[in-house]
Design an enzyme around this catalytic site. Structure first.
Site: not given
Ligand code: ZN
Length: 501
Positions: A265-266
């Site tokens: 995600h990051e």
């Protein structure tokens, strides 16, 4: 000074303001990763001081005069050029910033930092009453923030801080339409699926998880010469420069998916910032277009790519090699069903793809009720629990797993904090659909461990622009369409009805 010289002077001041903001980002990154607990009081003060200096520089008489002096130069520019877009954004930011008195900005920043520290303790002790007075102050400051602007609904100025172009009214309509279609799909899949995710809850040594997360994001294309992956409580991405875009994740011994999907995600957020044109570095265009567009990039890599069968066809043997005792008897298809298990749950960041938006919609409505003054902070835990019972059929056993689970209200403002996640989900499907139309071989690329074609497509269609255009304009440029929930619903239906077969 000629208009050109005025423009040059303006860009020098703006670059210094960016330097201050990025110095603040370094302090914030340290606060959330390595700072010892007793450093927090002074850190809050330091961040507030930097924020106040930046605010005072930006709202100074010199900037006002320069914005007047550059008008002739501005008129001569092509309106899509970097300079014209920079000036348009500066004028928008300037108009907003000059509405906020400097003492309000520093009071808010000092308060946010204190409230965050109290929340960390209160959440650990499951004591909402401990943080409630601080949150009440945040609500008061959020309501006060809105009063500095003209609005139809009190939440509108707060929504505009992260997703300009959307209002309370447009979002309520959009979320209502989406919910109508999502709830029956969620119920159908929950009733029929047989996924078992207990295999992800075995004991997975933290050091091996960390190594795997690093290897994974590097293999997908995260450049460690321009970034780092560190550990934190609430994962985030933060950017200091074109050459320094950092990510964080968290590791839990009995939850393998947490570290992997937080890292992916990051990484998606980082790809966005790393892909912004280098010429924009140090200007206020070196940022994402909106919270929705930013989130679309993280959700695209986390879910559409990262939870796909093609992705794990390539990476699963590597995961098994990292955890042979836990996974050597587990088939790829069992693993794939486990990471895509659909079930209502209490924690937003762990939510399955089909229930995720319900978490967002609950928060969005609670924010509105608090801002309107219909919901007092002392009644928030009960309102939260009642909403979870109604929409997800479960009641949190504690406030730590209820209204204290997310950092947003405790480290920021109340209002405009969550809609970007659902907008991001919707836009992610639109971006991916458009990329797939240009590059139909993408699913095969993933099977071969090749991600550069998708990364390049996203880079040239949206990343490189940074914050030159508004979120909805970036979407239109990259996909040719306005915001549309259908690609997202088609993606979800296709994926989850297929998994059931
Ligand atoms: Zn995110």
């Amino acid at each position: 000074m000629t208009p050109q010289q005025s423009y040059k002077r303006l860009t020098e001041i703006l670059a210094e303001i960016q330097d201050l903001k990025r110095a603040g980002n370094v302090l914030a990154w340290d606060q959330f990763t390595h700072m010892p607990p007793q450093g927090s009081a002074m850190r809050g003060r330091q961040l507030a001081t930097l924020g106040k200096i930046a605010h005072d520089m930006f709202t100074s008489k010199e900037v006002e005069d320069l914005l007047g002096a550059v008008q002739a130069f501005e008129k001569s520019l092509d309106h899509t050029s970097d300079d014209a877009c920079l000036l348009a954004n500066v004028r928008r930011d300037y108009e907003k910033a000059t509405k906020l008195p400097s003492h309000f900005v520093s009071t808010l920043m000092t308060h946010q930092s204190q409230c965050y520290d109290v929340w960390v303790q209160a959440r650990a002790e499951n004591s909402f009453t401990k943080v409630a007075p601080y949150l009440a102050k945040t609500l008061e400051l959020s309501q006060q923030y809105a009063q500095y602007f003209k609005y139809n609904h009190i939440a509108d100025p707060l929504i505009a801080t992260s997703d300009e172009g959307f209002t309370t009214q447009t979002l309520r309509g959009l979320f209502g339409d989406l919910k109508k279609q999502l709830v029956p799909l969620l119920q159908e899949v929950v009733a029929k699926q047989k996924a078992d995710d207990s295999l992800l809850k075995q004991s997975f040594p933290l050091a091996a998880q960390e190594q795997f997360s690093k290897d994974l994001v590097a293999a997908v294309g995260y450049d460690f010469t321009r970034g780092r992956l560190d550990t934190t409580h609430h994962p985030f991405m933060i950017s200091f420069a074109h050459g320094d875009v950092r990510i964080t994740t968290r590791y839990q011994e009995h939850n393998l998916s947490e570290s992997i999907f937080s890292a992916l995600h990051e990484m998606g957020h980082a790809f966005y910032e790393m892909g912004i044109a280098k010429e924009l570095d140090g200007t206020l265009l070196f940022d994402g277009a909106s919270s929705g567009v930013h989130e679309s990039q993280s959700r695209l890599w986390e879910n559409i790519v990262g939870r796909s069968m093609n992705f794990w066809t390539f990476f699963y043997p590597k995961l098994v090699a990292a955890f042979p005792t836990q996974l050597s008897g587990v088939s790829l298809s069992s693993f794939h069903s486990a990471i895509n298990k659909v079930a209502p749950s209490l924690i937003r960041t762990d939510a399955c793809e089909l229930s995720y938006n319900l978490h967002v919609m609950i928060r969005f409505e609670l924010e509105i009720q608090m801002l309107e003054g219909y919901l007092d902070i002392k009644d928030l835990p009960e309102a939260w629990n009642a909403a979870y019972e109604k929409d997800l059929g479960m009641r949190p056993p504690s406030d730590a797993m209820g209204c204290m689970q997310d950092v947003h209200w405790y480290g920021g403002l109340i209002g405009g904090q969550f809609q970007g996640y659902t907008l991001g989900n919707i836009m992610a499907a639109q971006f991916y659909e458009a990329a797939l139309k240009d590059l139909p071989h993408l699913p095969d690329d993933f099977k071969q461990g090749q991600f550069k074609n998708l990364k390049q497509w996203l880079g040239s269609h949206l990343h490189r622009h940074g914050r030159k255009f508004l979120g909805l304009d970036v979407l239109k440029k990259a996909t040719g369409h306005t915001l549309d929930i259908h690609p997202y619903l088609n993606y979800l239906t296709g994926k989850f009805l297929y998994i059931l077969e």
